[in-house]
Write an enzyme that holds these catalytic residues in place. Structure first.
Site, PDB file in Angstrom:
ATOM      1  N   ASN A 136       0.924  -1.158   0.026  1.00 23.17           N
ATOM      2  CA  ASN A 136       0.167  -0.116   0.056  1.00 23.17           C
ATOM      3  C   ASN A 136       0.802   1.299  -0.012  1.00 23.17           C
ATOM      4  O   ASN A 136       0.288   2.438   0.235  1.00 23.17           O
ATOM      5  CB  ASN A 136      -0.871   0.030   1.271  1.00 23.17           C
ATOM      6  CG  ASN A 136       0.041   0.117   2.614  1.00 23.17           C
ATOM      7  OD1 ASN A 136       1.068   0.048   2.459  1.00 23.17           O
ATOM      8  ND2 ASN A 136      -0.904  -0.030   3.481  1.00 23.17           N
ATOM      9  N   HIS A 138       3.557   1.826   2.040  1.00 19.00           N
ATOM     10  CA  HIS A 138       3.824   2.361   3.419  1.00 19.00           C
ATOM     11  C   HIS A 138       5.159   2.205   3.593  1.00 19.00           C
ATOM     12  O   HIS A 138       6.046   1.368   2.785  1.00 19.00           O
ATOM     13  CB  HIS A 138       3.106   1.722   4.615  1.00 19.00           C
ATOM     14  CG  HIS A 138       3.471   0.436   4.868  1.00 19.00           C
ATOM     15  ND1 HIS A 138       2.889  -0.394   5.497  1.00 19.00           N
ATOM     16  CD2 HIS A 138       4.518  -0.499   4.384  1.00 19.00           C
ATOM     17  CE1 HIS A 138       3.353  -1.834   5.546  1.00 19.00           C
ATOM     18  NE2 HIS A 138       4.523  -1.551   5.010  1.00 19.00           N
ATOM     19  N   GLU A 143       1.565   4.387   7.563  1.00 16.00           N
ATOM     20  CA  GLU A 143       0.345   3.738   6.672  1.00 16.00           C
ATOM     21  C   GLU A 143      -0.098   5.078   5.825  1.00 16.00           C
ATOM     22  O   GLU A 143      -0.195   6.021   6.343  1.00 16.00           O
ATOM     23  CB  GLU A 143      -0.599   3.117   7.445  1.00 16.00           C
ATOM     24  CG  GLU A 143      -0.062   1.910   8.212  1.00 16.00           C
ATOM     25  CD  GLU A 143       0.090   0.680   7.440  1.00 16.00           C
ATOM     26  OE1 GLU A 143       0.169   0.699   6.222  1.00 16.00           O
ATOM     27  OE2 GLU A 143       0.117  -0.512   7.763  1.00 16.00           O
TER      28      GLU A 143
HETATM   29  P1  PGA Z   1       8.254  -6.881   2.759  1.00 15.30           P
HETATM   30  O1  PGA Z   1       7.577  -5.827   3.475  1.00 15.30           O
HETATM   31  O2  PGA Z   1       9.499  -6.645   2.761  1.00 15.30           O
HETATM   32  O3  PGA Z   1       8.012  -8.264   3.756  1.00 15.30           O
HETATM   33  O4  PGA Z   1       7.229  -7.084   1.449  1.00 15.30           O
HETATM   34  C1  PGA Z   1       7.680  -4.351   3.220  1.00 15.30           C
HETATM   35  C2  PGA Z   1       7.216  -3.392   4.088  1.00 15.30           C
HETATM   36  O5  PGA Z   1       6.092  -3.831   4.533  1.00 15.30           O
HETATM   37  O6  PGA Z   1       7.844  -2.429   4.221  1.00 15.30           O
END
Ligand code: PGA
Length: 241
Positions: A136, A138, A143
């Site tokens: 998304n 973030h 968020e």
């Molecule tokens: P991920 O998460 O490396 O497990 O894809 C990235 C994040 O949520 O910042």
């Protein structure tokens, strides 16, 4: 923003590790900003290998992690303390007292993480920060929202992040709902930022960076477009190629 499109996860990880290895060699007392999640695991593997094979020295390195869940003890296998220990700290000669995480304040939750930004400043500021991106958009646990926090503090995870992170837990109900996250100001104060993204599920967030024309708090990672020294390393799937 410098953009590097790697063939796949392995090439992305290697290119990222090269930047970190070079920076540690040039400045053995470097202050690193570190991230958890699946994305940087390959880069950490390469750095552990650089320590084992080439003696890359972490003894003077300091690290500040981006975030930590509320309600998980440091020994909990899903805590970010545990993750960092497993994936990097136990494999290199970094001093434990030089590794830092934002902490939850049980008595005054609203003051959680309050001293973290000062501690970073006292260490001289973050020289090199690695970031993953949430599906998304973030970064850390900032968020998408109408407003984003400048400073480090307590945050509530969105449903989509809880769902994405549930792959690490037995049940989705076990994913903590809150975390202490570095603020957007904390992240953007790093002197240099390396953003990593791998896989098609990061395509939408990466597209906003590749477009490069607009920033929005609804895609927090776009605020890095305002930073003067960002390298984006993405694989072809994340680049939407
Ligand atoms: P991920 O998460 O490396 O497990 O894809 C990235 C994040 O949520 O910042």
């Amino acid at each position: 923003m410098k953009i590097i499109i790697a063939k796949n996860y392995e090439e992305m990880s290697q290119k990222a590790a090269e930047i970190f290895e070079d920076a540690i060699q040039k400045n053995p007392k470097i202050v690193l900003g570190l991230a958890t999640g699946s994305t940087p695991v390959g880069m950490y593997e390469h750095l552990a290998e650089a320590h084992a094979k080439r003696g890359l020295d972490f003894s003077g390195v300091q690290s500040f992690n981006l975030d930590e869940y509320v309600s998980l003890a440091p020994e909990h296998p899903q805590s970010y303390h545990y993750f960092m220990n497993e994936n990097l700290f136990s494999k290199v000669n970094i001093q434990k007292e030089n590794t830092h995480f934002p902490a939850y304040n049980e008595e005054k939750p609203e003051e959680s993480g309050a001293r973290y930004d000062e501690a970073i400043e006292e260490a001289g500021g973050i020289d090199l920060q690695v970031l993953g991106i949430g599906q998304n958009g973030h970064i850390a646990f900032n968020e998408p929202a109408e407003q984003l926090s400048v400073a480090t503090g307590l945050v509530t995870l969105t449903q989509s992040t809880i769902a994405a992170n549930s792959r690490f837990f037995d049940r989705v109900e076990d994913v903590p709902k809150q975390a202490i996250s570095s603020g957007m100001g904390t992240i953007l104060k790093a002197r240099k930022i390396v953003i990593l993204a791998s896989g098609a599920d990061k395509k939408d967030a990466v597209a906003k960076l590749l477009d490069g024309t607009k920033v929005t708090t609804q895609w927090p990672v776009t605020l890095t477009l305002l930073h003067p020294d960002v390298t984006l390393i993405v694989d072809e799937a994340a680049a939407g190629k």
